[in-house]
Design a protein around this motif. Structure first.
Motif, mmCIF file in Angstrom:
data_model
loop_
_atom_site.group_PDB
_atom_site.id
_atom_site.type_symbol
_atom_site.label_atom_id
_atom_site.label_comp_id
_atom_site.label_asym_id
_atom_site.label_seq_id
_atom_site.Cartn_x
_atom_site.Cartn_y
_atom_site.Cartn_z
ATOM 1 N N GLN A 11 0.851 -1.295 0.271
ATOM 2 C CA GLN A 11 -0.132 0.034 0.064
ATOM 3 C C GLN A 11 0.841 1.340 0.015
ATOM 4 O OE1 GLN A 11 -3.112 -0.060 2.876
ATOM 5 N NE2 GLN A 11 -3.841 2.208 2.558
ATOM 6 N N HIS A 12 1.845 1.347 0.705
ATOM 7 C CA HIS A 12 2.852 2.508 0.759
ATOM 8 C C HIS A 12 3.373 2.779 -0.708
ATOM 9 C CE1 HIS A 12 5.716 5.452 1.917
ATOM 10 N NE2 HIS A 12 6.667 4.751 1.453
ATOM 11 N N LEU A 13 3.850 1.713 -1.298
ATOM 12 C CA LEU A 13 4.478 2.086 -2.640
ATOM 13 C C LEU A 13 3.628 2.442 -3.782
ATOM 14 C CD1 LEU A 13 7.681 -0.220 -2.560
ATOM 15 C CD2 LEU A 13 7.604 1.955 -2.407
ATOM 16 N N VAL A 14 2.324 1.586 -3.720
ATOM 17 C CA VAL A 14 1.324 1.907 -4.743
ATOM 18 C C VAL A 14 0.430 2.969 -4.302
ATOM 19 C CG1 VAL A 14 -0.593 0.616 -5.836
ATOM 20 C CG2 VAL A 14 1.055 -0.683 -5.182
ATOM 21 N N GLN A 15 -0.190 3.118 -3.363
ATOM 22 C CA GLN A 15 -1.066 4.183 -2.887
ATOM 23 C C GLN A 15 -0.388 5.379 -2.499
ATOM 24 O OE1 GLN A 15 -4.809 3.538 -3.324
ATOM 25 N NE2 GLN A 15 -4.682 5.906 -2.999
ATOM 26 N N ASP A 16 0.657 5.376 -1.611
ATOM 27 C CA ASP A 16 1.144 6.639 -1.040
ATOM 28 C C ASP A 16 2.199 7.017 -1.902
ATOM 29 O OD1 ASP A 16 -0.486 6.155 1.113
ATOM 30 O OD2 ASP A 16 1.149 5.033 2.112
ATOM 31 N N VAL A 17 3.010 6.248 -2.660
ATOM 32 C CA VAL A 17 4.139 6.743 -3.403
ATOM 33 C C VAL A 17 3.626 6.901 -4.985
ATOM 34 C CG1 VAL A 17 6.607 6.269 -4.354
ATOM 35 C CG2 VAL A 17 5.865 5.877 -1.887
ATOM 36 N N LEU A 18 3.250 5.925 -5.563
ATOM 37 C CA LEU A 18 2.859 5.688 -6.779
ATOM 38 C C LEU A 18 1.868 6.961 -7.437
ATOM 39 C CD1 LEU A 18 3.379 4.882 -10.039
ATOM 40 C CD2 LEU A 18 1.827 3.111 -9.317
ATOM 41 N N LYS A 19 0.679 6.587 -6.594
ATOM 42 C CA LYS A 19 -0.552 7.547 -6.613
ATOM 43 C C LYS A 19 -0.457 8.871 -6.063
ATOM 44 C CE LYS A 19 -3.952 3.884 -7.835
ATOM 45 N NZ LYS A 19 -5.216 3.356 -7.354
ATOM 46 N N GLY A 20 0.213 8.943 -5.033
ATOM 47 C CA GLY A 20 0.420 9.918 -4.288
ATOM 48 C C GLY A 20 1.649 10.996 -4.688
ATOM 49 N N GLN A 21 2.790 10.604 -4.185
ATOM 50 C CA GLN A 21 4.004 11.251 -4.344
ATOM 51 C C GLN A 21 4.315 11.614 -5.894
ATOM 52 O OE1 GLN A 21 7.363 9.882 -2.047
ATOM 53 N NE2 GLN A 21 5.994 9.434 -0.384
ATOM 54 N N LEU A 22 4.184 10.487 -6.797
ATOM 55 C CA LEU A 22 4.501 10.731 -8.208
ATOM 56 C C LEU A 22 3.288 11.225 -8.776
ATOM 57 C CD1 LEU A 22 6.635 8.800 -7.196
ATOM 58 C CD2 LEU A 22 6.643 7.477 -9.072
ATOM 59 N N GLY A 23 2.078 11.116 -8.234
ATOM 60 C CA GLY A 23 1.025 11.761 -9.184
ATOM 61 C C GLY A 23 0.375 10.928 -10.194
ATOM 62 N N PHE A 24 0.445 9.623 -10.102
ATOM 63 C CA PHE A 24 0.040 8.777 -11.336
ATOM 64 C C PHE A 24 -1.660 8.714 -11.201
ATOM 65 C CE2 PHE A 24 -0.965 4.257 -12.606
ATOM 66 C CZ PHE A 24 -0.951 4.527 -14.239
ATOM 67 N N ASP A 25 -2.091 9.039 -12.165
ATOM 68 C CA ASP A 25 -3.773 8.953 -12.318
ATOM 69 C C ASP A 25 -4.201 8.110 -13.455
ATOM 70 O OD1 ASP A 25 -2.936 10.255 -14.485
ATOM 71 O OD2 ASP A 25 -4.166 12.308 -14.308
#
Length: 536
Positions: A221-235
């Motif tokens: 969840q951290h790397l997918v939800q928080d980092v990829l979708k959150g920090q990296l801004g993947f939509d």
């Protein structure tokens, strides 16, 4: 996600679409018209459902539309990375998109942007390079080729960056193993290519079978939800790998980790029933469901599927066209890396007395590797491909072919020995044996015993421990996995139309097996990253 999935198994390649439940085993060798009819039928049925939502239909077109016998099959990514020709990589991806669309698909699970760190890994050849800079440039070119300036164009398809995250960095190079990655390395090496993919508008990202620091990526969840979708801004859309929605736990753990589509071809009914139950009891929130559905519908809108979901039939006639094959042939000759050239062994002349040995020389299946017609590739040839021997005969029609090796009565003074690995894909390619077979080594030694100049062409998905063979040879070429256009190898050997070598190593090349894994700047490498002779 919250919609049913179907997965037709075409030549054992993975194919996924949403909203429909169907499983189909295709018989070998279907015509394009068969594929067009099948996928148009799927879309017609989808439009008749209550909401009339069209389908995403995807395929592992990882080096051309490699599931179709007759398509243009490019060198695998390791070879494309060796070209350092990013315009060519973009053009190859554009051709792949056209031929993929022409066979009925609108989404590809490509490109792989792993940066392989272990030659033992069975997927080394799917990565462009061990170098982050080369990987990122190739990635951007590939996205631009597949997706064009926007996904609504007729000739574009959705691309997928994979496998998030650290798939090429697992301990021991084990497929699906554990990658131990520090926060600093995550920031400096592993995340930047994905940030570049996000910035370039990549439509989807697939998580890997591997774990990072002990947590599987399908649950991370951290790397997918928080980092990829959150920090990296993947939509865009995050998708599991094959059966990833249940392989490491219950469906709710995958969806709550931030994954939007589960690829569940054989147990989708079970997956959906379990997921529905956890939505009802609140284990999975409607906010998470709405996020996933919004992303999926957004991709379908971007692709223009609500306006026209049907196969782009105008591209069907371009599949395997001469123009496309010429680009692939260029890619082959530019991908080859000349590691050694002595005693005027190269370039060959049409007046030379030439013999060709080794079964890889006359077998398009062997020269193409895994993910070619079948998931694990095949050990026999396929239609509409040119073998390396075919290409050589284009320059020297009477060149001898003796697959088992040299003989005392052979008249040739120069011998082209085409040797290498047998096809493999994914975990089937994980190996601690990076040598040529004893039979292949003996064949080369025997040719030298007869006083021949020996030019070795190595067909492989990775650097191999072949130091002794390199020493024996008069010229040695790392040819990677060329694909359907073997004549490009002949162009290289003969310096056709003034061609001179341009390929550069995408990875460091080991001297001894004991030296593996090599760091990119390893001083004990036989050939360093970026090496490649630029003249014969």
């Amino acid at each position: 996600m919250a919609q049913q999935c179907f997965t037709p198994r075409l030549f054992t390649h993975r194919t996924i679409a949403l909203n429909y439940s169907y499983t189909r085993e295709a018989t070998p060798g279907p015509k394009i018209s068969d594929w067009v009819t099948t996928f148009d039928t799927f879309q017609t049925h989808a439009l008749k459902t209550r909401l009339g939502i069209p389908l995403l239909i995807a395929v592992d077109a990882v080096h051309g539309q490699n599931t179709f016998e007759g398509a243009t099959i490019f060198p695998h990514n390791i070879g494309m990375g060796a070209t350092r020709n990013y315009d060519l990589i973009r053009r190859a991806a554009e051709i792949t998109a056209i031929e993929t669309a022409g066979t009925g698909f609108n989404w590809t699970f490509s490109p792989v942007i792993a940066m392989p760190e272990h030659e033992h890994w069975g997927r080394v050849y799917e990565g462009f390079s061990e170098d982050a800079n080369v990987t990122t440039k190739a990635l951007i070119a590939s996205i631009q080729g597949h997706q064009g300036t926007n996904l609504g164009q007729r000739h574009t398809i959705a691309a997928t960056a994979k496998h998030y995250l650290g798939d090429g960095a697992t301990t021991g190079g084990k497929e699906g193993g554990n990658a131990i990655i520090s926060e600093q390395a995550l920031k400096d090496r592993y995340l930047p290519p994905y940030q570049a993919a996000v910035d370039e508008g990549i439509a989807s990202i697939m998580v890997g079978f591997n774990s990072v620091n002990g947590t599987n990526m399908h649950q991370h969840q951290h790397l997918v939800q928080d980092v990829l979708k959150g920090q990296l801004g993947f939509d865009g859309v995050v998708v599991t790998d094959w059966l990833g929605g249940t392989r490491w736990g219950e469906p709710f753990t995958v969806i709550n980790a931030g994954i939007d589509i589960a690829m569940q071809p054989s147990n989708h009914d079970e997956f959906m029933a379990k997921l529905k139950a956890t939505v009802i009891d609140g284990t999975v929130s409607m906010k998470r469901i709405n996020d996933a559905v919004t992303r999926i519908l957004g991709l379908k809108l971007d692709l223009g599927l609500f306006k026209d979901p049907f196969v782009k039939k105008e591209f069907s006639a371009l599949v395997g066209s001469t123009v496309h094959r010429e680009v692939a042939r260029q890619a082959v000759r530019e991908s080859l890396v000349l590691l050694k050239s002595e005693a005027n062994a190269l370039p060959l002349k049409s007046t030379d007395k030439i013999a060709v040995v080794g079964e890889h020389a006359n077998n398009s299946g062997l020269q193409s590797g895994g993910w070619s017609i079948h998931w694990q590739g095949q050990k026999h040839g396929y239609a509409s491909a040119t073998t390396i021997l075919d290409g050589i005969h284009g320059f020297v029609p009477d060149a001898q072919y003796q697959p088992m090796g040299c003989t005392a009565d052979m008249q040739a003074s120069k011998v082209i020995a085409v040797v290498g690995e047998l096809p493999y894909a994914e975990f089937m390619g994980d190996s601690t044996n990076l040598n040529l077979t004893q039979t292949q080594r003996n064949m080369i030694t025997r040719c030298k015993t007869f006083g021949k100049q020996v030019i070795v062409v190595l067909i492989s998905g990775r650097a191999m421990t072949v130091t002794d063979t390199i020493k024996q040879s008069d010229a040695f070429i790392a040819a990677w996995l060329p694909g359907s256009e073997g004549a490009g190898v002949a162009d290289f050997l003969f310096g056709a139309n003034g061609f001179t070598p341009v390929g550069k190593l995408p990875t460091s090349w080991p001297n001894l097996y004991e030296d593996l894994p090599l760091a990119q700047d390893a001083e004990n490498a036989l050939y360093p990253f970026g090496f490649g002779l630029n003249k014969y």
